[in-house]
Design an enzyme around this catalytic site. Structure first.
Site, PDB file in Angstrom:
ATOM      1  N   ASP A 141       0.747  -1.133  -0.040  1.00  0.00           N
ATOM      2  CA  ASP A 141      -0.165  -0.011   0.079  1.00  0.00           C
ATOM      3  C   ASP A 141       0.879   1.241  -0.077  1.00  0.00           C
ATOM      4  O   ASP A 141       0.356   2.323  -0.312  1.00  0.00           O
ATOM      5  CB  ASP A 141      -1.049   0.076   1.186  1.00  0.00           C
ATOM      6  N   GLN A 287      -1.980  -9.511  -6.142  1.00  0.00           N
ATOM      7  CA  GLN A 287      -1.264  -8.215  -6.117  1.00  0.00           C
ATOM      8  C   GLN A 287      -0.131  -8.539  -5.073  1.00  0.00           C
ATOM      9  O   GLN A 287       0.807  -8.044  -5.042  1.00  0.00           O
ATOM     10  CB  GLN A 287      -2.016  -7.113  -5.695  1.00  0.00           C
ATOM     11  N   ARG A 288      -0.389  -9.347  -4.060  1.00  0.00           N
ATOM     12  CA  ARG A 288       0.621  -9.649  -3.154  1.00  0.00           C
ATOM     13  C   ARG A 288       1.338 -10.740  -3.182  1.00  0.00           C
ATOM     14  O   ARG A 288       2.349 -11.006  -2.274  1.00  0.00           O
ATOM     15  CB  ARG A 288      -0.168  -9.668  -1.690  1.00  0.00           C
TER      16      ARG A 288
HETATM   17  O1  F6P Z   1      -1.423  -5.437   3.150  1.00  0.00           O
HETATM   18  C1  F6P Z   1      -2.321  -4.303   3.264  1.00  0.00           C
HETATM   19  C2  F6P Z   1      -3.312  -4.989   2.426  1.00  0.00           C
HETATM   20  O2  F6P Z   1      -2.901  -5.190   1.017  1.00  0.00           O
HETATM   21  C3  F6P Z   1      -4.640  -3.781   1.960  1.00  0.00           C
HETATM   22  O3  F6P Z   1      -4.407  -3.005   0.784  1.00  0.00           O
HETATM   23  C4  F6P Z   1      -5.771  -4.718   2.093  1.00  0.00           C
HETATM   24  O4  F6P Z   1      -6.793  -3.773   2.629  1.00  0.00           O
HETATM   25  C5  F6P Z   1      -5.492  -5.502   2.938  1.00  0.00           C
HETATM   26  O5  F6P Z   1      -4.124  -5.698   2.804  1.00  0.00           O
HETATM   27  C6  F6P Z   1      -6.406  -7.179   2.840  1.00  0.00           C
HETATM   28  O6  F6P Z   1      -5.741  -8.124   3.312  1.00  0.00           O
HETATM   29  P1  F6P Z   1      -6.049  -9.036   4.364  1.00  0.00           P
HETATM   30  O7  F6P Z   1      -7.076  -9.671   3.753  1.00  0.00           O
HETATM   31  O8  F6P Z   1      -4.915 -10.121   4.486  1.00  0.00           O
HETATM   32  O9  F6P Z   1      -6.464  -8.607   5.711  1.00  0.00           O
END
Ligand code: F6P
Length: 361
Positions: A141, A287-288
């Protein structure tokens, strides 16, 4: 031959949502700490949860070799917030005590935490409880105060941009409007940068509540000029001017009734306002995941080795940071409890507007 170090033994954990570059940072901290300063390293599993349940083990060089390019985190992560719900969570003070107990039982001189806003805030709170803490700023983010960039952002930006590129050809083939949602609940850095990089026609971020009539007008103008398709890039936290006026409870209710996904809500609004065929895509956890970009590997390695230097110097209560083009560190009180939003006068917003991108108002 190791250089004299103030820290002899430290714990390391990764907390919050994962991101590309975590393993590169772990490697950076551990290699420098072990090879240059001869420190002992304790890997803590699954963020702060590992300290609550005493899930920890000694890390040897074999554990942190070959991980530079790997996505995720070899330590595991969790969203455990030991102080987080202190007013609601009856176990909160027990969790804090358990963590402090494990810290001393493991004989740690310091705890290195790799995380976002929440994690570095937790780190600051533990500093105030007397623990030695060093933080590293990670998140896709890019919303941590005190650092100009977080690792993870650049990789996610590349993934988001590629997705927008791919949506262009299908949107064009079908003469559709496609709304793509990128992560960023409170801050719109990722949507803004990927939107500019991918040439989005409209970019909507939480910092600029949108007016659906302005969006409809922009899409209709494009259609009239012969552009048969449009790409709308939205941050997960994008909201309309009407939603912006709602208090937290009313907004929650609105989202229960209208769906939690910004992309689907906005696609419906576009269809209702213009009658144009509109589709929604939520990129989500793609994205992650996966390997870090070269830029994130470099940043994570630099921040990791800088954290090892802070350990060696006994400079605790700090978060390593990229400040301008220098690797530096800031007091943990700097990121504490804050979110780095996109300033509405940021040059990327004027850049987007200058190439004809509509920002929703
Ligand atoms: O790591 C931050 C993020 O990528 C935010 O943009 C998103 O809202 C959140 O993680 C969602 O992740 P999780 O479902 O793992 O809580």
């Amino acid at each position: 031959m190791s250089i004299q170090s103030k820290t002899k033994r430290f714990g390391i954990l990764t907390a919050g949502g994962d991101c590309p570059g975590l393993n590169a940072a772990i490697r950076g901290v551990c290699r420098a700490a072990h090879d240059q300063y001869g420190m002992e390293i304790i890997g803590i599993a699954n963020g702060f949860r590992g300290l609550i349940v005493e899930d920890a083990k000694v890390l040897k060089p074999d554990d942190f070799t070959g991980i530079l390019t790997r996505g995720g985190t070899i330590l595991g992560s969790s969203r455990e917030k030991p102080f987080g719900a202190a007013d609601k969570d009856e176990d909160a003070s027990e969790k804090v005590s358990a963590i402090k107990e494990t810290y001393s039982k493991l004989g740690l001189d310091c705890l290195v935490i790799l995380g976002g806003n929440g994690t570095n805030t937790t780190g600051y709170n533990f500093s105030r409880e007397g623990l030695n803490i060093i933080g590293l700023p990670k998140t896709i983010d890019n919303d941590i105060v005190g650092t100009d960039r977080t690792f993870g952002f650049h990789s996610a930006l590349a993934i988001g941009t590629e997705a927008i590129d791919r949506l262009h050809s299908t949107a064009q083939s079908h003469s559709r409007v496609i709304v793509i949602e990128l992560m960023g609940h409170k801050a719109g850095w990722l949507a803004l940068y990927a939107g500019v990089a991918g040439g989005g026609d409209i970019i909507l971020i939480p910092e600029i509540p949108y007016d659906i009539n302005v969006i409809a007008g922009h899409l209709e103008k494009r259609a009239k000029s012969g552009k048969t398709f449009s790409i709308v890039v939205v941050a997960e936290g994008a909201l309309s001017v009407q939603e912006d006026r709602l208090d937290k409870k009313a907004r929650k209710q609105y989202r229960i009734e209208n769906g939690p996904s910004a992309a689907y809500r906005i696609a419906r609004e576009i269809l209702a306002a213009t009658g144009m065929e509109t589709r929604a895509t939520v990129l989500g956890y793609v994205q992650r995941g996966g390997i870090p970009s070269a830029s994130d590997r470099v940043l994570a390695t630099s921040l990791g080795t800088a954290a090892a230097k802070l350990l060696a110097d006994g400079k605790y209560g700090r978060m390593v940071a990229l400040v301008g083009s220098e690797i530096a560190s800031v007091d943990l009180s700097v990121p504490e409890g804050k979110v780095k939003n996109v300033p509405v006068d940021h040059y990327m917003i004027s850049t987007a507007r200058a190439v004809g991108t509509c920002m929703g108002v």
